[in-house]
Design an enzyme around this catalytic site. Sequence first.
Site, PDB file in Angstrom:
ATOM      1  N   HIS A  44       0.791  -1.236   0.000  1.00 14.11           N
ATOM      2  CA  HIS A  44       0.000   0.000   0.000  1.00 14.11           C
ATOM      3  C   HIS A  44       0.815   1.273   0.000  1.00 14.11           C
ATOM      4  CE1 HIS A  44      -4.075  -1.639   0.414  1.00 14.11           C
ATOM      5  NE2 HIS A  44      -3.493  -2.622   1.067  1.00 14.11           N
ATOM      6  N   ARG A  64      -5.481  12.302   5.399  1.00 10.98           N
ATOM      7  CA  ARG A  64      -4.554  12.328   6.512  1.00 10.98           C
ATOM      8  C   ARG A  64      -3.476  13.393   6.267  1.00 10.98           C
ATOM      9  NH1 ARG A  64      -4.695   7.971  10.122  1.00 10.98           N
ATOM     10  NH2 ARG A  64      -3.111   9.216  11.155  1.00 10.98           N
ATOM     11  N   LYS A  67       1.805  14.409   1.175  1.00  2.70           N
ATOM     12  CA  LYS A  67       0.542  14.823   0.564  1.00  2.70           C
ATOM     13  C   LYS A  67       0.509  16.337   0.299  1.00  2.70           C
ATOM     14  CE  LYS A  67      -2.166  11.013   2.613  1.00  2.70           C
ATOM     15  NZ  LYS A  67      -2.952  10.435   1.504  1.00  2.70           N
ATOM     16  N   THR A  93      -7.691   7.255  -2.849  1.00  6.28           N
ATOM     17  CA  THR A  93      -9.077   6.913  -3.163  1.00  6.28           C
ATOM     18  C   THR A  93      -9.949   8.151  -2.995  1.00  6.28           C
ATOM     19  OG1 THR A  93      -9.417   6.158  -0.887  1.00  6.28           O
ATOM     20  CG2 THR A  93      -8.913   4.473  -2.543  1.00  6.28           C
ATOM     21  N   LYS A 100     -13.366   9.592  -5.112  1.00  8.56           N
ATOM     22  CA  LYS A 100     -14.634  10.017  -4.512  1.00  8.56           C
ATOM     23  C   LYS A 100     -15.039  11.401  -5.020  1.00  8.56           C
ATOM     24  CE  LYS A 100     -13.108   7.712  -0.281  1.00  8.56           C
ATOM     25  NZ  LYS A 100     -12.517   8.009   1.058  1.00  8.56           N
TER      26      LYS A 100
HETATM   27  C1  LIG Z   1     -11.227   8.133   1.367  1.00  8.46           C
HETATM   28  C2  LIG Z   1     -10.747   8.571   2.685  1.00  8.46           C
HETATM   29  C3  LIG Z   1      -9.366   8.695   2.932  1.00  8.46           C
HETATM   30  C4  LIG Z   1      -8.319   8.468   1.870  1.00  8.46           C
HETATM   31  O1  LIG Z   1      -8.118   9.713   1.219  1.00  8.46           O
HETATM   32  P1  LIG Z   1      -6.844   9.982   0.303  1.00  8.46           P
HETATM   33  O2  LIG Z   1      -7.099  11.353  -0.259  1.00  8.46           O
HETATM   34  O3  LIG Z   1      -6.864   8.927  -0.768  1.00  8.46           O
HETATM   35  O4  LIG Z   1      -5.658   9.926   1.176  1.00  8.46           O
HETATM   36  C5  LIG Z   1      -8.945   9.110   4.189  1.00  8.46           C
HETATM   37  N1  LIG Z   1      -9.822   9.386   5.173  1.00  8.46           N
HETATM   38  C6  LIG Z   1     -11.158   9.294   4.964  1.00  8.46           C
HETATM   39  C7  LIG Z   1     -12.082   9.631   6.091  1.00  8.46           C
HETATM   40  C8  LIG Z   1     -11.674   8.894   3.731  1.00  8.46           C
HETATM   41  O5  LIG Z   1     -12.995   8.805   3.544  1.00  8.46           O
END
Ligand SMILES: *Cc1c(COP(=O)(O)O)cnc(C)c1O
Length: 588
Positions: free
Chosen positions: A133, A325, A330, A430, A434
């Site tokens: 991951h 996070r 990031k 992910t 979304k």
């Molecule tokens: C989807 C999700 C993540 C992952 O987000 P990334 O932008 O891919 O790091 C982290 N925390 C929550 C609450 C999420 O729903």
Amino acid sequence: MNNLRLWSAKSTDDFGLSYFNNGDYIAAVQDMELSETISKVLYPNDASMNGKELRLKQQYFLCSASLQDIIRRFKKLHEGEWKVFPEKVAIQLNDTHPAISIAEMMRILLDEENLEWDEAWEIVTHTFAYTNHTLMPEALEKWPVSLFEKLLPRHLQIIYEINARFLRQVSLKWPGDNARLARMSLIEEGGCKMVRMAYLSIVGSFAVNGVAALHSDLLKTTLFKDFYELWPEKFNNKTNGVTPRRWVRKANPAMSELITSKIGEGWVKNLDELKKLEKFAKDAKFQKEFMAVKKQNKERLAKYLKATQGVDVDVNTFFDVQVKRIHEYKRQLLNILHAIHLYIQLKDGKEIMPRTIMIGGKAAPGYWMAKQIIRLANAVAAIIDADPVCKGKLKMVFLENYRVSFAEKIIPAADLSEQISTAGTEASGTGNMKFALNGALTIGTLDGANVEMKEEVGDDNIFIFGLTVEEVTDLLAKGYRPRDFYEHDDDLRRVIDLIASGFFSPDRPDLFKHIAEKLLSNDTYLLCADFRSYIDMQKKVAEEYLDKKTWAEKAILNVARMGKFSSDRTIKQYAEEIWNAKGCSIKL
Ligand SMILES: *Cc1c(COP(=O)(O)O)cnc(C)c1O
């Protein structure tokens, strides 16, 4: 269909007995408490390893319980037929956290089932598969050999035997290449000898995958290069996905209804059907309805923010959102640098497109720098809020207590999704999926699954900026000097100088100096190198948002072309390409 089991540790019943035997009530209670702490807490770290003894105990506890359950169920149907185990069972290691299962399964087969080593190893290596991951080296799990000696001595013996046999195989293929042997060994030599859990996972598995195409390629050429040269056939990709039930239908009921009114409800179970929306992308009426839904979702979020954090946001401004996070890779800090840049523009009397910048996310408790970034985000937000020059034009909000239930409210309200990690650092992401599925456009680097999102939505419908993985590698190889970028870019210089000046922390002028200094001397994630390209792309975003029709068209095309990123597709690929599990229909 699978069972999801949630294990919890309970003390054995001999509490009462030991109390009566020894009369030591306190010690008996302490013992009981200690055994139950094993499943009390979830370690909240993300992308870093923290090496606590309790964490290893917890990993072993959960692995052992699950393996016992799997084996109990197998034996009910196939007692005495160990050879068919890999046909009936597939165990997917979700990162290295359950990697100890490989040694535990060997222990059960050798010590409890009395199989020979070769038989046991044949079964194990046709049962396990491993998903990686992250590429971040500090996240790779390594446990001190000394800790294994204390907690899991039999497992350590087994790992040594796996390693001896594995290294024999390596030296047969590359005779005399001792450097390679040392690199590939399951045991890292040095001051504190360590067990390398990722390598144990690869050696014990028949398949190894990354979670986006770019990430899976990088595993083969960087992190696991030696293992790819030995076993190229083990390596594969499974691009992540998100579930349309939670992330569209539940989180965004208004958009779901609008979509269903045009193309029916088949998309909920077959996300590729969203393609049928393409033909409405230029339809002025549909564009209006689509953007009205976005507005409604912005109002829902605004109301929630007022109720929970007491902040006012203007739904007529552009919602520019980064929630994930908090981690240096990031680059929330790059986003903050942009906010400061826009603030300086306003102070210079320039006009900007009205924008609300929202940043949210949790820091791991021991990650000091991540907490300083949260502190800076709040400090910049406070200064912007207090300055009348920003009124109606620029607002910054730190979204508190980011979590899934909050994400369901934030994501449908976003106009812009910030996916700005340094190229080569985000395995997949992910959150990016979304947002795009909910009609936000993405500003992002060519990193993780952003690369595949760009291929799907088309170059005109995503805002890509910054260095590529190759350019990052080249820049670091030739010697990266962030100060060169600072000296040659007035905008970057003014932003960093303003942070260093103490302007954002008037009560403690030195509070954020370390951030400015780090950017100029130890800019690990290349913020200075990507600053210009990011700022310019944000300007392009602002210009394009002013053209309402084109923006709506692009947002609709994002939704229509995101079908690939359904977790249904991901799971089907795991089932067909790794687990050899066939689908079956069920009568209801
Ligand atoms: C989807 C999700 C993540 C992952 O987000 P990334 O932008 O891919 O790091 C982290 N925390 C929550 C609450 C999420 O729903």
